[in-house]
Scaffold this active site. Structure first.
Site, mmCIF file in Angstrom:
data_model
loop_
_atom_site.group_PDB
_atom_site.id
_atom_site.type_symbol
_atom_site.label_atom_id
_atom_site.label_comp_id
_atom_site.label_asym_id
_atom_site.label_seq_id
_atom_site.Cartn_x
_atom_site.Cartn_y
_atom_site.Cartn_z
ATOM 1 N N ILE A 23 0.823 -1.411 0.058
ATOM 2 C CA ILE A 23 -0.361 0.064 0.334
ATOM 3 C C ILE A 23 0.305 1.262 0.032
ATOM 4 O O ILE A 23 0.693 2.499 -0.290
ATOM 5 C CB ILE A 23 -0.377 -0.510 1.524
ATOM 6 C CG1 ILE A 23 -1.864 -0.947 1.364
ATOM 7 C CG2 ILE A 23 -1.188 1.548 1.754
ATOM 8 C CD1 ILE A 23 -2.922 -1.616 2.512
ATOM 9 N N ASP A 63 12.664 10.622 -3.194
ATOM 10 C CA ASP A 63 14.240 10.179 -2.725
ATOM 11 C C ASP A 63 13.891 8.602 -1.861
ATOM 12 O O ASP A 63 12.495 8.534 -1.227
ATOM 13 C CB ASP A 63 14.889 10.995 -2.355
ATOM 14 C CG ASP A 63 14.833 12.192 -1.361
ATOM 15 O OD1 ASP A 63 13.798 11.641 -0.868
ATOM 16 O OD2 ASP A 63 14.699 13.147 -1.230
ATOM 17 N N TYR A 159 -3.392 -6.284 17.279
ATOM 18 C CA TYR A 159 -3.142 -6.049 15.853
ATOM 19 C C TYR A 159 -4.388 -5.341 15.786
ATOM 20 O O TYR A 159 -4.164 -3.366 15.585
ATOM 21 C CB TYR A 159 -3.450 -6.596 14.793
ATOM 22 C CG TYR A 159 -3.663 -5.866 13.083
ATOM 23 C CD1 TYR A 159 -1.838 -5.230 13.564
ATOM 24 C CD2 TYR A 159 -4.685 -6.878 12.506
ATOM 25 C CE1 TYR A 159 -1.969 -4.505 11.651
ATOM 26 C CE2 TYR A 159 -4.376 -5.522 11.204
ATOM 27 C CZ TYR A 159 -3.543 -5.207 11.100
ATOM 28 O OH TYR A 159 -3.529 -4.472 9.567
ATOM 29 N N LYS A 163 -5.143 -1.137 15.686
ATOM 30 C CA LYS A 163 -5.411 -0.102 14.644
ATOM 31 C C LYS A 163 -6.506 0.234 15.025
ATOM 32 O O LYS A 163 -6.673 1.792 14.997
ATOM 33 C CB LYS A 163 -5.920 -1.340 13.692
ATOM 34 C CG LYS A 163 -4.788 -1.494 13.448
ATOM 35 C CD LYS A 163 -4.314 -0.684 12.155
ATOM 36 C CE LYS A 163 -3.163 -1.651 10.716
ATOM 37 N NZ LYS A 163 -2.451 -0.454 10.289
ATOM 38 N N ILE A 192 -6.162 -6.596 1.277
ATOM 39 C CA ILE A 192 -5.819 -6.039 0.245
ATOM 40 C C ILE A 192 -4.673 -6.892 -0.238
ATOM 41 O O ILE A 192 -3.726 -7.428 0.417
ATOM 42 C CB ILE A 192 -4.714 -4.979 0.252
ATOM 43 C CG1 ILE A 192 -5.587 -3.471 1.463
ATOM 44 C CG2 ILE A 192 -3.986 -4.436 -0.446
ATOM 45 C CD1 ILE A 192 -7.364 -3.111 -0.097
HETATM 46 N N1 LIG Z 1 -2.688 -6.167 3.249
HETATM 47 C C1 LIG Z 1 -4.314 -5.761 3.917
HETATM 48 O O1 LIG Z 1 -4.413 -6.423 3.245
HETATM 49 C C2 LIG Z 1 -3.786 -4.665 4.906
HETATM 50 C C3 LIG Z 1 -5.642 -5.082 5.565
HETATM 51 C C4 LIG Z 1 -6.070 -3.455 5.993
HETATM 52 C C5 LIG Z 1 -4.701 -2.445 6.707
HETATM 53 N N2 LIG Z 1 -3.704 -3.004 6.029
HETATM 54 C C6 LIG Z 1 -2.200 -2.385 6.913
HETATM 55 O O2 LIG Z 1 -2.164 -1.177 5.556
HETATM 56 C C7 LIG Z 1 -0.533 -0.750 5.684
HETATM 57 C C8 LIG Z 1 0.455 -1.711 4.826
HETATM 58 O O3 LIG Z 1 0.032 -2.462 4.173
HETATM 59 P P1 LIG Z 1 0.883 -3.875 3.343
HETATM 60 O O4 LIG Z 1 -0.081 -5.538 3.264
HETATM 61 O O5 LIG Z 1 1.081 -2.580 2.324
HETATM 62 O O6 LIG Z 1 2.193 -4.133 3.880
HETATM 63 P P2 LIG Z 1 3.716 -4.679 3.258
HETATM 64 O O7 LIG Z 1 3.992 -6.202 3.837
HETATM 65 O O8 LIG Z 1 2.833 -4.687 1.555
HETATM 66 O O9 LIG Z 1 4.645 -3.375 2.919
HETATM 67 C C9 LIG Z 1 5.147 -2.814 4.162
HETATM 68 C C10 LIG Z 1 5.489 -2.367 4.541
HETATM 69 O O10 LIG Z 1 6.074 -1.344 5.634
HETATM 70 C C11 LIG Z 1 7.627 -1.558 5.856
HETATM 71 N N3 LIG Z 1 7.895 -1.048 7.078
HETATM 72 C C12 LIG Z 1 6.859 -2.574 8.171
HETATM 73 N N4 LIG Z 1 7.616 -1.482 8.900
HETATM 74 C C13 LIG Z 1 8.082 -0.663 9.604
HETATM 75 C C14 LIG Z 1 8.735 0.345 10.152
HETATM 76 N N5 LIG Z 1 8.376 -0.247 10.930
HETATM 77 N N6 LIG Z 1 9.561 1.762 9.508
HETATM 78 C C15 LIG Z 1 9.633 1.577 8.736
HETATM 79 N N7 LIG Z 1 8.674 0.485 7.548
HETATM 80 C C16 LIG Z 1 7.980 -0.763 7.805
HETATM 81 C C17 LIG Z 1 8.182 -2.928 5.137
HETATM 82 O O11 LIG Z 1 9.019 -2.882 5.001
HETATM 83 C C18 LIG Z 1 6.837 -2.981 3.916
HETATM 84 O O12 LIG Z 1 8.076 -1.990 2.779
HETATM 85 C C19 LIG Z 1 -0.394 -1.887 7.063
HETATM 86 O O13 LIG Z 1 -0.489 -0.685 8.379
HETATM 87 C C20 LIG Z 1 -1.109 -3.184 7.678
HETATM 88 O O14 LIG Z 1 -1.701 -3.400 8.781
HETATM 89 C C21 LIG Z 1 -2.930 -4.381 5.385
#
Ligand SMILES: NC(=O)c1ccc[n+]([C@@H]2O[C@H](COP(=O)([O-])OP(=O)(O)OC[C@H]3O[C@@H](n4cnc5c(N)ncnc54)[C@H](O)[C@@H]3O)[C@@H](O)[C@H]2O)c1
Length: 279
Positions: A23, A63, A159, A163, A192
């Site tokens: 995301i 960047d 979690y 949230k 997602i």
């Molecule tokens: N994927 C889903 O189904 C879903 C659903 C609801 C909410 N979310 C929320 O969306 C957000 C992104 O999720 P996603 O699925 O894109 O995850 P993802 O794992 O694909 O990407 C997350 C990114 O954040 C980085 N990251 C994680 N912790 C970090 C930290 N402490 N410092 C710096 N970078 C950090 C990771 O390296 C990664 O590049 C999260 O908050 C997640 O809880 C995701």
């Protein structure tokens, strides 16, 4: 940039925490496609730089910086440097989170601390460190990614609690900083399809299809579905929106389909007006 979006962020300085993948990556690309200068922050330097490079290759401004958003000192140094460089931050997007898939009765104290720290404390630290630069913007906006787990029970108790805390933090900050023009909003996604689902899909290949069937709109979401909601809330089109939660979830929190079927039978959801063409 090639996509035919508007240019709502021309001249804006944006920071996307966790922008290397999923995301955050899609949001970085979207903000840049609409003219923002994006600093992609990620704990994984390679992910951050890949996103920034993708933006530059498409003709945008970006960047990258490798910072762990749970590290208060490192985040403080990063935002201080960014403020010195650009004078302000217009848009801050917070994406980091972590969910330990542990049964409630076996969640260890360190798992609790880790999930809370990654999911709630990291955005808190980023917002606190960015405030000085946000207050120097003419249209400052913070958008953080919560989840439907922050609104109702979908498993992962720790979690979900983190949230939910993130939502409350933003409502409080919306009131605190509203008079100074800083907006704080939340996007709450449903499922997602990102990297975080790949390990579950490796264990159970049909999991995403099974979930898609439960969504009223018949599919799980894409990172771009969330990026467009974030871009809206961060833009001046949302200039009178603060302290809100925009649920982007294919309808999964709209109601309880199985309960309706139990009351009225499966035929409740069978259309009586026949098939219609679908895109
Ligand atoms: N994927 C889903 O189904 C879903 C659903 C609801 C909410 N979310 C929320 O969306 C957000 C992104 O999720 P996603 O699925 O894109 O995850 P993802 O794992 O694909 O990407 C997350 C990114 O954040 C980085 N990251 C994680 N912790 C970090 C930290 N402490 N410092 C710096 N970078 C950090 C990771 O390296 C990664 O590049 C999260 O908050 C997640 O809880 C995701």
């Amino acid at each position: 940039m090639t996509e035919n979006y508007g240019r709502r962020f021309d001249g804006r300085v944006a920071v996307v925490i966790g922008g290397g993948r999923g995301i955050g990556r899609a949001t970085s690309l979207r903000l840049a496609a609409e003219g923002a200068r994006v600093t992609v922050v990620d704990q994984a330097p390679q992910f951050a730089e890949e996103t920034a490079e993708e933006i530059r290759t498409a003709g945008g401004l970006a960047d990258s910086t490798a910072v762990d958003a749970t590290d208060a000192a490192a985040i403080g140094r990063f935002f201080y440097g960014l403020g010195e460089e650009h004078g302000r931050v217009d848009v801050l997007v917070n994406c980091p989170a972590h969910a330990s898939d542990t049964h409630f009765e076996r969640v260890t104290e360190s798992e609790f601390d880790f999930d809370m720290t990654a999911t709630l404390k990291a955005p808190f630290l980023c917002i606190q460190a960015a405030m000085h630069s946000l207050l120097r913007s003419t249209a400052p906006s913070v958008v953080s990614i919560s989840s439907v787990n922050g609104l109702a029970a979908f498993g992962n108790e720790v979690y979900g609690a983190a949230k939910a805390g993130l939502i409350n933090l933003h409502k409080n900050l919306a009131l605190r900083y509203g008079p100074e023009g800083v907006r704080f909003n939340i996007v709450a996604p449903g499922t997602i399809h990102t990297r975080s689902w790949e390990s579950r899909a490796a264990a159970e290949p049909s999991i995403l299809e099974k979930m898609a069937a439960l969504y009223p709109l018949g599919r799980v979401g894409t990172p771009e579905d969330i990026a467009s909601a974030v871009a809206f809330l961060a833009s001046s089109e949302a200039s009178w929106i603060t302290g809100t939660v925009l649920t982007v979830d294919g309808g999964i929190t709209a109601g309880n389909g199985p309960l309706i079927s139990a009351i009225f039978g499966e035929s409740f959801f069978t259309s009586t007006v026949g098939e219609r063409p679908r895109a």
